[in-house]
Design an enzyme around this catalytic site. Structure first.
Site, PDB file in Angstrom:
ATOM      1  N   HIS A  60     -36.027 -75.249  43.964  1.00 45.52           N
ATOM      2  CA  HIS A  60     -35.527 -74.457  45.099  1.00 45.52           C
ATOM      3  C   HIS A  60     -34.018 -74.309  44.981  1.00 45.52           C
ATOM      4  O   HIS A  60     -33.370 -74.952  44.154  1.00 45.52           O
ATOM      5  CB  HIS A  60     -35.947 -75.095  46.423  1.00 45.52           C
ATOM      6  CG  HIS A  60     -35.361 -76.450  46.695  1.00 45.52           C
ATOM      7  ND1 HIS A  60     -35.603 -77.546  45.900  1.00 45.52           N
ATOM      8  CD2 HIS A  60     -34.538 -76.886  47.687  1.00 45.52           C
ATOM      9  CE1 HIS A  60     -34.970 -78.605  46.394  1.00 45.52           C
ATOM     10  NE2 HIS A  60     -34.306 -78.221  47.464  1.00 45.52           N
ATOM     11  N   ASP A  64     -28.053 -79.120  44.992  1.00 46.23           N
ATOM     12  CA  ASP A  64     -28.299 -80.350  44.216  1.00 46.23           C
ATOM     13  C   ASP A  64     -29.430 -80.176  43.191  1.00 46.23           C
ATOM     14  O   ASP A  64     -29.718 -81.098  42.426  1.00 46.23           O
ATOM     15  CB  ASP A  64     -28.589 -81.557  45.142  1.00 46.23           C
ATOM     16  CG  ASP A  64     -29.699 -81.323  46.146  1.00 46.23           C
ATOM     17  OD1 ASP A  64     -29.881 -80.182  46.581  1.00 46.23           O
ATOM     18  OD2 ASP A  64     -30.394 -82.302  46.502  1.00 46.23           O
ATOM     19  N   HIS A  65     -30.019 -78.975  43.138  1.00 44.93           N
ATOM     20  CA  HIS A  65     -31.113 -78.731  42.190  1.00 44.93           C
ATOM     21  C   HIS A  65     -30.801 -77.665  41.141  1.00 44.93           C
ATOM     22  O   HIS A  65     -31.574 -77.492  40.214  1.00 44.93           O
ATOM     23  CB  HIS A  65     -32.399 -78.369  42.954  1.00 44.93           C
ATOM     24  CG  HIS A  65     -32.843 -79.495  43.836  1.00 44.93           C
ATOM     25  ND1 HIS A  65     -33.860 -80.358  43.489  1.00 44.93           N
ATOM     26  CD2 HIS A  65     -32.356 -79.937  45.024  1.00 44.93           C
ATOM     27  CE1 HIS A  65     -33.995 -81.274  44.444  1.00 44.93           C
ATOM     28  NE2 HIS A  65     -33.088 -81.041  45.381  1.00 44.93           N
ATOM     29  N   ASP A 207     -38.240 -81.029  46.481  1.00 46.95           N
ATOM     30  CA  ASP A 207     -37.979 -81.563  47.823  1.00 46.95           C
ATOM     31  C   ASP A 207     -39.130 -81.148  48.740  1.00 46.95           C
ATOM     32  O   ASP A 207     -39.443 -79.966  48.847  1.00 46.95           O
ATOM     33  CB  ASP A 207     -36.670 -80.993  48.380  1.00 46.95           C
ATOM     34  CG  ASP A 207     -35.443 -81.604  47.718  1.00 46.95           C
ATOM     35  OD1 ASP A 207     -35.608 -82.398  46.776  1.00 46.95           O
ATOM     36  OD2 ASP A 207     -34.321 -81.283  48.155  1.00 46.95           O
ATOM     37  N   HIS A 265     -34.940 -88.397  44.060  1.00 48.94           N
ATOM     38  CA  HIS A 265     -34.207 -87.748  45.152  1.00 48.94           C
ATOM     39  C   HIS A 265     -33.814 -88.779  46.212  1.00 48.94           C
ATOM     40  O   HIS A 265     -33.899 -88.550  47.428  1.00 48.94           O
ATOM     41  CB  HIS A 265     -35.042 -86.607  45.769  1.00 48.94           C
ATOM     42  CG  HIS A 265     -34.208 -85.587  46.485  1.00 48.94           C
ATOM     43  ND1 HIS A 265     -33.930 -85.669  47.819  1.00 48.94           N
ATOM     44  CD2 HIS A 265     -33.573 -84.478  46.053  1.00 48.94           C
ATOM     45  CE1 HIS A 265     -33.181 -84.640  48.186  1.00 48.94           C
ATOM     46  NE2 HIS A 265     -32.947 -83.897  47.111  1.00 48.94           N
TER      47      HIS A 265
END
Ligand code: ZN
Ligand code: ZN
Length: 302
Positions: A60, A64-65, A207, A265
């Site tokens: 997504h 942070d991804h 997530d 995560h």
């Protein structure tokens, strides 16, 4: 098939953990899931060759991804990459990748092919499939499975001998799924091979809150890599922001009957992850919090 946890933290980097990225080493290539900021430095500390990365799956579009992509692409270009790089992610990924390629004075020496994919998408890469399903996060987010195609069944030596097949090249032809002829008799692979055996399967949740779709996707996976942002005392925050607690991730693993659960995560608030591991193991024994740069070889179950 080897998993290398390049980054296991969530939200922003901490001293102990970089943000999320997982590399899967397959014969001749590397498949990456998520690419948080600083991923290329993590790659330098690992045994993963960044030039062998062929495909990157972005769960997504939270920073942070994916924030590691522009730097990684520029370094690949500076190192003379010529091979195409394929990036897949939810709606909006292609637009984001185009913006990244237009950052500063940069012209990629290779082609970046970006594709938006939706829930239910199945991609066939020959030896393995990647499937994506919608997870349950605060924005559109995908969970992915990587599943090898079934392998041929075991070769039954006694049956082969009884059929008069001489040892050697004919064995290999049959093992490779081809028919042979012995003394005028046609022999098919099914006459000497057992039932096809399952390949290996790993699932990455991205997530997400606990999700029935992720449970179905992860059914009987050898490895599940799941969001574990917080412990259960922060369950309300986890729910509000579309994340899972350790116990919830473990519940998903248990429902899906997976082999091993890796928790990723992890919120930067945890220096000691003991509480996360204890909570998870009380629900699903074979749970562990993944560490940055740790590796796990996924073996065939039989
Ligand atoms: Zn995140
Ligand atoms: Zn997120």
């Amino acid at each position: 098939m080897r998993i290398v946890f390049l980054g296991t933290g969530g939200t922003y980097p901490s001293k102990l953990r970089n943000v999320t990225s997982i590399a899967v080493q397959l014969p001749g290539e590397v498949v990456m899931f998520d690419c948080g900021e600083g991923t290329q430095r993590q790659l330098m500390h690992s045994t993963v060759s960044f030039m062998k990365i062929r495909k990157i799956f972005i769960s997504h579009l939270h920073a942070d991804h994916f924030l590691g992509l522009p730097g990684l692409i520029q370094s690949m270009s500076l190192n003379g990459r010529e091979e195409d790089l394929h990036i897949y992610g939810p709606k909006g990924t292609t637009g984001n990748v185009e913006s990244m390629l237009a950052l500063g004075y940069f012209k990629s020496g290779f082609t970046v092919v970006s594709t938006d994919i939706g829930s239910g998408k199945e991609l066939d890469f020959g030896g393995y499939m990647i499937k994506a399903v919608q997870a349950e996060h605060s924005i559109p987010s995908l969970a992915f499975s990587l599943e090898e195609k079934p392998r041929p069944g075991r070769f039954d030596l006694d049956k082969a001998k009884a059929l008069g097949i001489p040892e050697g090249p004919l064995f290999r032809r049959l093992q490779g799924g081809r028919k042979v002829s012995v003394g005028g008799k046609r022999i098919t692979p099914s006459m000497v091979l057992g039932r096809p055996r399952a390949g290996r399967k790993i699932v990455y949740s991205g997530d997400t809150k606990p999700s029935e779709r992720v449970i179905r996707l992860a059914r009987k996976a050898d490895v599940l890599i799941h969001d574990c942002t917080l412990d259960s005392s922060h369950g309300g925050i986890a729910r509000d922001f579309g994340h899972s607690t350790a116990a919830e991730a473990a519940w998903v693993a248990k429902k899906a009957k997976v082999g091993t659960l890796f928790l990723v995560h992890v919120s930067p608030r945890y220096e000691d992850v003991g509480i996360l591991e204890r909570e998870a193991r009380s629900v699903f024994k074979n749970s562990q919090v993944a560490k940055d740069l740790s590796k796990y070889t996924v073996r065939y179950p039989d």
